[in-house]
Design a protein around this motif. Structure first.
Motif, mmCIF file in Angstrom:
data_model
loop_
_atom_site.group_PDB
_atom_site.id
_atom_site.type_symbol
_atom_site.label_atom_id
_atom_site.label_comp_id
_atom_site.label_asym_id
_atom_site.label_seq_id
_atom_site.Cartn_x
_atom_site.Cartn_y
_atom_site.Cartn_z
ATOM 1 N N PHE A 1 0.872 -1.167 0.000
ATOM 2 C CA PHE A 1 0.000 0.000 0.000
ATOM 3 C C PHE A 1 0.912 1.220 0.000
ATOM 4 O O PHE A 1 1.467 1.603 1.039
ATOM 5 N N GLN A 2 1.108 1.806 -1.172
ATOM 6 C CA GLN A 2 1.991 2.963 -1.305
ATOM 7 C C GLN A 2 1.223 4.217 -0.895
ATOM 8 O O GLN A 2 0.392 4.729 -1.639
ATOM 9 N N TYR B 1 2.424 -1.660 4.578
ATOM 10 C CA TYR B 1 2.298 -0.204 4.590
ATOM 11 C C TYR B 1 3.633 0.389 4.141
ATOM 12 O O TYR B 1 4.671 0.204 4.794
ATOM 13 N N ALA B 2 3.615 1.128 3.023
ATOM 14 C CA ALA B 2 4.837 1.718 2.478
ATOM 15 C C ALA B 2 4.651 3.246 2.369
ATOM 16 O O ALA B 2 3.744 3.700 1.666
ATOM 17 N N CYS C 1 6.637 -1.363 6.297
ATOM 18 C CA CYS C 1 7.747 -1.452 5.345
ATOM 19 C C CYS C 1 8.665 -0.245 5.521
ATOM 20 O O CYS C 1 8.221 0.912 5.481
ATOM 21 N N ILE C 2 9.968 -0.507 5.706
ATOM 22 C CA ILE C 2 10.965 0.538 5.906
ATOM 23 C C ILE C 2 11.630 0.839 4.571
ATOM 24 O O ILE C 2 12.196 -0.053 3.934
ATOM 25 N N ALA C 3 11.551 2.108 4.147
ATOM 26 C CA ALA C 3 12.030 2.492 2.815
ATOM 27 C C ALA C 3 13.539 2.665 2.785
ATOM 28 O O ALA C 3 14.121 3.347 3.629
ATOM 29 N N GLY C 4 14.141 2.035 1.773
ATOM 30 C CA GLY C 4 15.563 2.242 1.504
ATOM 31 C C GLY C 4 15.761 2.333 0.013
ATOM 32 O O GLY C 4 16.663 1.722 -0.553
ATOM 33 N N VAL D 1 7.549 -6.574 10.052
ATOM 34 C CA VAL D 1 8.427 -5.589 9.407
ATOM 35 C C VAL D 1 8.896 -6.121 8.062
ATOM 36 O O VAL D 1 9.206 -7.313 7.922
ATOM 37 N N ASP D 2 8.949 -5.225 7.085
ATOM 38 C CA ASP D 2 9.495 -5.527 5.762
ATOM 39 C C ASP D 2 10.609 -4.517 5.488
ATOM 40 O O ASP D 2 10.397 -3.304 5.609
ATOM 41 N N ILE D 3 11.769 -4.998 5.141
ATOM 42 C CA ILE D 3 12.916 -4.130 4.867
ATOM 43 C C ILE D 3 13.095 -4.016 3.354
ATOM 44 O O ILE D 3 13.338 -5.011 2.670
#
Length: 708
Positions: A345-346, A380-381, A415-418, A456-458
């Motif tokens: 989900f952006q 969740y992004a 989701c952690i943005a990199g 958590v999603d990396i």
């Protein structure tokens, strides 16, 4: 004298000869092998059999109807001894008749087989058979019963008959379970509503239960309102249990330990009292329609305490306030299916979704009923990190909408943005230092607990300046897994840990991702098998199998699975990717004719002006693709490789020379079926808010329904 000597010699010789031929147990002169008694001949029996054979028809007159008489004659012959049989002078007639009967019977069975084969050939196709066609099967069975077992095997199309017979039996069984289940459904419908049931309904409910228990298992599964029956029984049993209880015991109807599935029937009134209920945390533990329930949306991964208060008013006006502290266990989801369905989900694209989604504009909800039923995981992004490893959600206002999905057993993951160069730099700096990494992990899990996420999603992606460092990535995932274990209480569903990794050769380089080590820590790897298109050629955005026209790229879902697994990741930890968007190209190179025109031609990404949902980067949200599909200028194409495998889909406008790569329903369905082939492999989409027509969710929903 000579005569006497001669006689003596003869006597002695005879005596010795007799002695040598007798055994010790034999008596000289005794007959050791007495002669066999010659069997007697019963001439009357012989004559009777001869007459029986004589009365049989001649060889030219015999028919199949005479078989029984011939068999009877042969049986009479078998009763005679050998000498008597030798006296049957017309035995050859019987033998000839038996040979003739066998030939007649073979011809008779050949005719029956021919008739049977014709009847089988004339049967309706299997899928067209109806129960009313059962007589056709019975007619064939009657003919088959006339054949010997060896002859049945000669029916060339016997398998078709067996399949038809089995199909008819299935139809009969289906009709039986449908009819019997319908009776029970009607009986349950006639019962009072759960909230209206009283002890007077006890016998009636027991009678319905008895009818349900008589059903076959297949029929039981069709009783759609069975839950009503079970809830009524629960209410009745509780009412019976508390029929004559002291109002001061009213708290006994509340569970000491509540779970995600708790549904306690509460007592609101008795003969001489009424009860009003209160909860210290009404979002988590609440009262509704006569029940005390737990909200999965507000459960966490830790135990929580709630104080329940019963305000009892007696008939004399006296008020009694009773309290009880209960424990609400950690959230407990249904087990993930063998092929989990997920989506990102952006949040930054939310305004586009609410602007272009016709469903949202008509219903006013972010998630359709199909989405609630289809999705198992939503990411969740994004949450963004800074140089110190602090975490901040990009748009926390929408988190509540996502959390509401937990009521449908959808796990909501942070989701952690990199993705950007800056974010990748922060990841590099924070993860290489033990103290900074520990603080980063704590901040992530604090955010998870604050907003009530389920994992958590990396999404640490390599940039030219700051590629992912495999050693640091391993330590980050290890530390996150360990912290999750500390923060997860027993008796609940554990946190999920995943990472998003591109399925390209530059994205999966071994110095960036150590799949064998990651395999020890992650539940899933979200394979970013999209953005695989060649930006200088008209190519597929997210092919399932390798395309023949990608300019040597060779990337695809299949490629990603092969690379990930060859480097140590279990197949059942892969969630393959699908694109909820498209890309538009302006074709400048040679446009090949044939099944896939323009595919592989020189081209550049272009902006489709005047098309709502089109972006300058060439990205098209799905409502824009829908518009092109509904028009007449664009034609749809699907590529199949030389193995006959489906690759990808696209649209082409041969007049404007515009090529649009996108995920059609056929491609999404094929990807879902591909994932189904491996137990545990999932499928996900980037991104829900770009798929403004709900194409991904709706297609997979349809695939799931087909399989039911």
């Amino acid at each position: 004298m000579k005569k006497i000597i001669t006689l003596i010699v003869i006597f002695i010789f005879s005596f010795l000869l007799i002695s040598c031929t007798n055994t010790p147990d034999e008596t000289p002169g005794e007959n050791v092998n007495p002669p066999v008694e010659t069997p007697k001949v019963d001439q009357e029996k012989v004559n009777a059999v001869k007459t029986l054979i004589e009365n049989l028809p001649s060889l030219t007159e015999v028919t199949i109807e005479d078989e029984e008489a011939i068999i009877n004659a042969r049986n009479e012959v078998k009763k005679l001894n050998n000498d008597e049989v030798k006296l049957i002078t017309n035995i050859s007639k019987l033998t000839s008749l038996e040979t003739k009967i066998n030939r007649l019977k073979e011809k008779y069975e050949e005719d029956i087989i021919e008739e049977i084969e014709a009847l089988i050939d004339n049967l309706p196709s299997i899928v067209s058979l109806k129960i009313s066609d059962k007589y056709l099967i019975e007619n064939i069975e009657e003919l088959i019963s006339k054949l010997r077992e060896t002859s049945v095997n000669k029916i060339s199309n016997i398998m078709t008959f067996e399949l038809a017979k089995s199909f008819i039996a299935d139809l009969e069984y289906e009709e039986l379970i449908n009819s019997t289940s319908k009776v029970v459904i009607d009986l349950i419908d006639m019962l009072p509503a759960v909230e209206d049931v009283t002890l007077d309904d006890f016998d009636k409910v027991n009678a319905v239960r008895a009818e349900y228990d008589k059903l076959l298992d297949g029929a039981k599964s069709l009783v759609s309102n069975y839950i009503k029956l079970s809830e009524i029984e629960y209410v009745l049993n509780t009412l019976k249990e508390f029929q004559n209880f002291d109002p001061r015991d009213v708290l006994n109807c509340i569970s000491d330990v509540a779970t995600s599935d708790t549904k306690d029937l509460i007592i609101t009134e008795g003969e001489n009292f009424t009860v009003e209920w209160e909860s210290s945390n009404e979002k988590l533990f609440y009262f509704e329609e006569g029940y005390a329930k737990v909200s999965k949306v507000h459960q966490t991964h830790r135990k929580q305490n709630v104080t329940v208060t019963a305000n009892i008013t007696l008939a004399n006006g006296e008020v009694i306030n009773l309290t009880k502290q209960i424990t609400v266990n950690p959230v407990l989801f249904k087990d993930l299916p063998s092929t989990p369905v997920a989506t990102y989900f952006q949040s930054s694209a939310l305004s586009n979704y609410t602007k272009y989604s016709e469903r949202y504009l008509s219903e006013g909800t972010l998630f359709s009923e199909k989405a609630k039923e289809t999705l198992d995981i939503i990411y969740y992004a994004f949450a963004n990190l800074d140089e110190a490893g602090n975490i901040k959600l990009a748009n926390y206002d929408v988190v509540d909408d996502l959390m509401a999905l937990k009521a449908n057993d959808v796990r909501v993951i942070l989701c952690i943005a990199g993705v950007s160069s800056t974010a990748s730099m922060y990841f590099t700096e924070v993860t290489k230092d033990d103290a900074k990494r520990a603080r980063f992990v704590k901040n992530i899990m604090d955010a998870v607990e604050t907003y009530n996420f389920d994992g958590v999603d990396i999404d640490w992606e390599s940039t030219s300046s700051y590629p992912v460092v495999a050693v640091s990535m391993n330590k980050l995932m290890r530390d996150l897994r360990n912290e999750m274990k500390v923060r997860q209480d027993p008796n609940g569903s554990p946190y999920l840990l995943s990472a998003a990794i591109p399925s390209t050769s530059w994205g999966t380089a071994s110095d960036r991702f150590d799949f064998a080590t990651l395999n020890k820590y992650v539940d899933y790897i979200n394979m970013m098998s999209y953005d695989l298109n060649n930006t200088s050629k008209a190519t597929h955005l997210s092919p399932l199998h390798k395309s023949s026209y990608d300019g040597g790229y060779g990337f695809s879902v299949e490629y990603g699975v092969e690379v990930f697994t060859s480097r140590g990741l279990d197949k059942n930890k892969i969630i393959i990717g699908s694109a909820g968007y498209g890309k538009s190209y302006s074709v400048s190179g040679t446009i090949f004719s044939g099944n896939n025109p323009a595919l592989g031609a020189n081209a550049s990404l272009t902006y489709l002006q005047g098309i709502p949902g089109a972006h300058a980067s060439g990205t098209l949200f799905y409502n824009a693709i829908d518009r092109l599909l509904k028009g007449t200028q664009y034609k749809k194409y699907i590529e199949y490789n030389t193995k006959g495998q489906i690759v990808g889909s696209y649209l082409f406008n041969e007049y404007a020379k515009i090529f649009v790569t996108y995920e059609s329903e056929e491609i999404i369905a094929a990807k879902y079926q591909y994932a189904l082939e491996t137990d545990g492999m999932g499928i996900m989409c980037w991104a829900y808010t770009e798929d403004t027509s709900d194409n991904f969710v709706d297609t997979i929903y349809d695939e799931i329904q087909k399989a039911k």
